[in-house]
Design an enzyme around this catalytic site. Structure first.
Site, PDB file in Angstrom:
ATOM      1  N   HIS A 188      -0.754   7.586  -5.417  1.00  0.00           N
ATOM      2  CA  HIS A 188      -2.083   7.006  -5.439  1.00  0.00           C
ATOM      3  C   HIS A 188      -2.135   5.506  -5.807  1.00  0.00           C
ATOM      4  CE1 HIS A 188      -6.566   7.128  -5.632  1.00  0.00           C
ATOM      5  NE2 HIS A 188      -6.254   6.119  -6.477  1.00  0.00           N
ATOM      6  N   GLU A 189      -1.352   5.375  -6.922  1.00  0.00           N
ATOM      7  CA  GLU A 189      -1.394   3.949  -7.759  1.00  0.00           C
ATOM      8  C   GLU A 189      -0.394   3.093  -6.831  1.00  0.00           C
ATOM      9  OE1 GLU A 189      -3.514   3.155  -9.799  1.00  0.00           O
ATOM     10  OE2 GLU A 189      -4.145   5.346 -10.041  1.00  0.00           O
TER      11      GLU A 189
ATOM     12  N   HIS B 209      -2.423   1.496  -3.915  1.00  0.00           N
ATOM     13  CA  HIS B 209      -3.208   0.488  -4.399  1.00  0.00           C
ATOM     14  C   HIS B 209      -1.933  -0.786  -4.431  1.00  0.00           C
ATOM     15  CE1 HIS B 209      -6.857   2.186  -5.271  1.00  0.00           C
ATOM     16  NE2 HIS B 209      -6.225   3.072  -6.218  1.00  0.00           N
TER      17      HIS B 209
END
Length: 154
Positions: free
Chosen positions: A67-68, A71
């Site tokens: 998820h990170e 980003h």
């Protein structure tokens, strides 16, 4: 797992699922409370909540890292890196990351105290889950002074 092992794992996941290198820092941050991880736009580093590894294991950690990294890579490339952006949603599905992390037990949602207050002028009583400075606020009904009556443990 320590910070160095986390950085190496993040680099491995980045190459395996994104085909791109991760060139910045990844480390654990014990102060994170309501989230599994955080990506810093200014420094490009990734912070991970160690409690998620402790409670839910390696698979949850890997999902948070993916998820990170979504980003991270989208921000570096100048594409839509926010949760609302289509680029972010598509990449997250492609790499198999989760949109939200699991809730930790005994999280912030479960308050331990209830604070009771009373207006010195009109006598109206009210409860708050969070304390506040009685010198900065007045009664909403009559503009009188407020006093703290007691704190109850729940």
């Amino acid at each position: 797992m320590n910070d160095e092992q986390l950085r190496l794992l993040t680099e491995k996941i980045s190459m395996e699922f994104f085909g791109k290198p991760f060139k910045h820092a990844a480390f654990f941050n014990k102060r994170l409370r309501t989230t599994g991880g955080r990506y810093s736009l200014n420094h490009h580093h990734i912070e991970i909540n160690p409690k998620h590894l402790e409670y839910y294991g390696y698979e949850e950690l890997e999902s948070i890292i993916k998820h990170e990294l979504c980003h991270y890579h989208l921000h570096i490339e100048g594409k839509g890196y926010q949760h609302k952006d289509k680029d972010f949603k598509n990449l997250l599905v492609k790499v198999g990351g989760s949109r939200h992390c699991q809730t930790l037990p005994n999280s912030r949602n479960q308050r331990k105290y209830l604070h009771l207050y009373r207006c010195k002028t009109c006598g109206v009583e009210f409860q708050r889950r969070r304390q506040f400075n009685v010198k900065k606020f007045v009664c909403g009904k009559c503009k009188g002074q407020i006093e703290k009556v007691r704190s109850l443990s729940l």
